[in-house]
Design a protein around this motif. Sequence first.
Motif, PDB file in Angstrom:
ATOM      1  N   THR A   1       0.839  -1.206   0.000  1.00 49.16           N
ATOM      2  CA  THR A   1       0.000   0.000   0.000  1.00 49.16           C
ATOM      3  C   THR A   1       0.872   1.252   0.000  1.00 49.16           C
ATOM      4  N   ALA A   2       1.890   1.266   0.858  1.00 51.04           N
ATOM      5  CA  ALA A   2       2.788   2.422   0.931  1.00 51.04           C
ATOM      6  C   ALA A   2       3.515   2.625  -0.382  1.00 51.04           C
ATOM      7  N   PHE A   3       3.973   1.548  -0.985  1.00 49.06           N
ATOM      8  CA  PHE A   3       4.687   1.642  -2.260  1.00 49.06           C
ATOM      9  C   PHE A   3       3.791   2.225  -3.345  1.00 49.06           C
ATOM     10  N   MET A   4       2.595   1.686  -3.475  1.00 43.51           N
ATOM     11  CA  MET A   4       1.677   2.167  -4.515  1.00 43.51           C
ATOM     12  C   MET A   4       1.298   3.628  -4.277  1.00 43.51           C
ATOM     13  N   GLY A   5       0.989   3.965  -3.037  1.00 46.54           N
ATOM     14  CA  GLY A   5       0.600   5.343  -2.732  1.00 46.54           C
ATOM     15  C   GLY A   5       1.724   6.324  -2.988  1.00 46.54           C
ATOM     16  N   GLN A   6       2.925   5.989  -2.546  1.00 45.82           N
ATOM     17  CA  GLN A   6       4.060   6.897  -2.756  1.00 45.82           C
ATOM     18  C   GLN A   6       4.420   7.001  -4.232  1.00 45.82           C
ATOM     19  N   SER A   7       4.257   5.912  -4.985  1.00 36.86           N
ATOM     20  CA  SER A   7       4.530   5.948  -6.429  1.00 36.86           C
ATOM     21  C   SER A   7       3.518   6.832  -7.161  1.00 36.86           C
ATOM     22  N   LEU A   8       2.258   6.671  -6.826  1.00 34.41           N
ATOM     23  CA  LEU A   8       1.222   7.507  -7.445  1.00 34.41           C
ATOM     24  C   LEU A   8       1.441   8.983  -7.108  1.00 34.41           C
ATOM     25  N   ARG A   9       1.752   9.224  -5.860  1.00 33.96           N
ATOM     26  CA  ARG A   9       2.001  10.592  -5.413  1.00 33.96           C
ATOM     27  C   ARG A   9       3.189  11.201  -6.164  1.00 33.96           C
ATOM     28  N   ALA A  10       4.250  10.425  -6.319  1.00 34.46           N
ATOM     29  CA  ALA A  10       5.435  10.912  -7.038  1.00 34.46           C
ATOM     30  C   ALA A  10       5.105  11.232  -8.493  1.00 34.46           C
ATOM     31  N   SER A  11       4.285  10.410  -9.125  1.00 33.45           N
ATOM     32  CA  SER A  11       3.898  10.668 -10.515  1.00 33.45           C
ATOM     33  C   SER A  11       3.102  11.965 -10.638  1.00 33.45           C
ATOM     34  N   LEU A  12       2.185  12.159  -9.713  1.00 31.38           N
ATOM     35  CA  LEU A  12       1.390  13.388  -9.732  1.00 31.38           C
ATOM     36  C   LEU A  12       2.259  14.613  -9.449  1.00 31.38           C
ATOM     37  N   MET A  13       3.197  14.478  -8.536  1.00 28.85           N
ATOM     38  CA  MET A  13       4.101  15.598  -8.241  1.00 28.85           C
ATOM     39  C   MET A  13       4.994  15.909  -9.438  1.00 28.85           C
ATOM     40  N   SER A  14       5.361  14.894 -10.211  1.00 32.14           N
ATOM     41  CA  SER A  14       6.132  15.125 -11.433  1.00 32.14           C
ATOM     42  C   SER A  14       5.309  15.922 -12.441  1.00 32.14           C
ATOM     43  N   ALA A  15       4.038  15.606 -12.561  1.00 28.64           N
ATOM     44  CA  ALA A  15       3.161  16.367 -13.461  1.00 28.64           C
ATOM     45  C   ALA A  15       3.050  17.817 -12.986  1.00 28.64           C
ATOM     46  N   TYR A  16       2.948  17.991 -11.683  1.00 29.64           N
ATOM     47  CA  TYR A  16       2.871  19.338 -11.097  1.00 29.64           C
ATOM     48  C   TYR A  16       4.143  20.132 -11.392  1.00 29.64           C
ATOM     49  N   GLN A  17       5.288  19.500 -11.218  1.00 29.97           N
ATOM     50  CA  GLN A  17       6.559  20.181 -11.497  1.00 29.97           C
ATOM     51  C   GLN A  17       6.712  20.487 -12.979  1.00 29.97           C
ATOM     52  N   ALA A  18       6.314  19.548 -13.833  1.00 27.49           N
ATOM     53  CA  ALA A  18       6.379  19.786 -15.276  1.00 27.49           C
ATOM     54  C   ALA A  18       5.474  20.952 -15.669  1.00 27.49           C
TER      55      ALA A  18
ATOM     56  N   HIS B   1       4.819  23.552 -13.867  1.00 28.96           N
ATOM     57  CA  HIS B   1       5.556  24.771 -13.521  1.00 28.96           C
ATOM     58  C   HIS B   1       6.667  25.060 -14.528  1.00 28.96           C
ATOM     59  N   LEU B   2       7.319  24.029 -15.006  1.00 28.49           N
ATOM     60  CA  LEU B   2       8.373  24.235 -16.011  1.00 28.49           C
ATOM     61  C   LEU B   2       7.803  24.810 -17.301  1.00 28.49           C
ATOM     62  N   THR B   3       6.610  24.359 -17.700  1.00 24.98           N
ATOM     63  CA  THR B   3       6.015  24.919 -18.916  1.00 24.98           C
ATOM     64  C   THR B   3       5.695  26.399 -18.713  1.00 24.98           C
ATOM     65  N   THR B   4       5.274  26.751 -17.518  1.00 24.46           N
ATOM     66  CA  THR B   4       5.009  28.160 -17.211  1.00 24.46           C
ATOM     67  C   THR B   4       6.298  28.971 -17.318  1.00 24.46           C
ATOM     68  N   LEU B   5       7.373  28.431 -16.770  1.00 29.31           N
ATOM     69  CA  LEU B   5       8.671  29.096 -16.838  1.00 29.31           C
ATOM     70  C   LEU B   5       9.136  29.257 -18.279  1.00 29.31           C
ATOM     71  N   VAL B   6       9.022  28.211 -19.072  1.00 28.89           N
ATOM     72  CA  VAL B   6       9.462  28.260 -20.468  1.00 28.89           C
ATOM     73  C   VAL B   6       8.646  29.297 -21.247  1.00 28.89           C
ATOM     74  N   MET B   7       7.336  29.324 -21.028  1.00 30.99           N
ATOM     75  CA  MET B   7       6.505  30.307 -21.733  1.00 30.99           C
ATOM     76  C   MET B   7       6.838  31.729 -21.285  1.00 30.99           C
ATOM     77  N   GLY B   8       7.060  31.922 -19.992  1.00 32.73           N
ATOM     78  CA  GLY B   8       7.414  33.249 -19.493  1.00 32.73           C
ATOM     79  C   GLY B   8       8.751  33.727 -20.032  1.00 32.73           C
ATOM     80  N   LEU B   9       9.740  32.837 -20.015  1.00 33.55           N
ATOM     81  CA  LEU B   9      11.051  33.215 -20.566  1.00 33.55           C
ATOM     82  C   LEU B   9      10.962  33.480 -22.063  1.00 33.55           C
ATOM     83  N   GLY B  10      10.180  32.679 -22.753  1.00 39.15           N
ATOM     84  CA  GLY B  10      10.002  32.902 -24.190  1.00 39.15           C
ATOM     85  C   GLY B  10       9.401  34.265 -24.478  1.00 39.15           C
ATOM     86  N   THR B  11       8.429  34.645 -23.685  1.00 37.32           N
ATOM     87  CA  THR B  11       7.803  35.963 -23.851  1.00 37.32           C
ATOM     88  C   THR B  11       8.811  37.076 -23.559  1.00 37.32           C
TER      89      THR B  11
END
Length: 167
Positions: A114-131, A133-143
Motif C-alpha cells: 500500500t505504501a509503495f503504490m501510494g508513494q509511487s502515485l504521489r510521485a507521478s502526480l508531483m512530477s506532473a505538477y513540477q512539469a 511549472h516548467l512549462t510556465t517558466l518556459v513560456m514566461g522566458l520565451g515571452t
Amino acid sequence: MDGSRRRTGTLLGTVGTALAVVGPVMVLRGRSGRREIRAELADQKITFPEGGLPGELAAHAGRRVETGRDAHAYAQFIKGNLAHATGGRTYAEITAELHATGGDDEKLAKLRQTAFMGQSLRASLMSAYQAWHLTTLVMGLGTALTGLGAALVATANALAERSPDRS
C-alpha cells in the motif's frame, strides 16, 4: 566612432533577431508541453471523490485531475490517505519493520505494498505538477526573450539611423 557604432548596431540587431526567433519557439514549446500534460492527466481519468475530502481540498470535489494544480491537490489527498493507512510511516520504515520480523508478517507485507503504490502515485502526480511549472517558466522566458529581442532590434535600427552612411 561610426565604425564602432555600426558594429554595435549589427551585433545588437543579430542578437535581437535571434532572441525574437527563439522566444516564440519557447512559448510554443511550453504550450505544447502543457497540452501534453493535460492529455496525460485526462487519460488517467482521475476524479476527486464527491465527499470525504479535507477542508482545503473540498473545492475539488467531483472534479477531474487535468492541470498541474489539480495533480498537486490530488497528491496531497493521497498523502493524507497514505498517512492514515500507514500510521504516518513511509515505505522504507515499513520495509525495515517487515525485515525485522523476518519478512513473514502478512499484514506488514500488505501495508508495505500500500505504501509503495501510494508513494509511487504521489510521485507521478508531483512530477506532473513540477512539469506544469516548467512549462510556465518556459513560456514566461520565451515571452521575455521575444520582448528583449524586439527591443534590441529597435535599438540597432535607431543606431543605424543615427550613423552617417559611409559607403
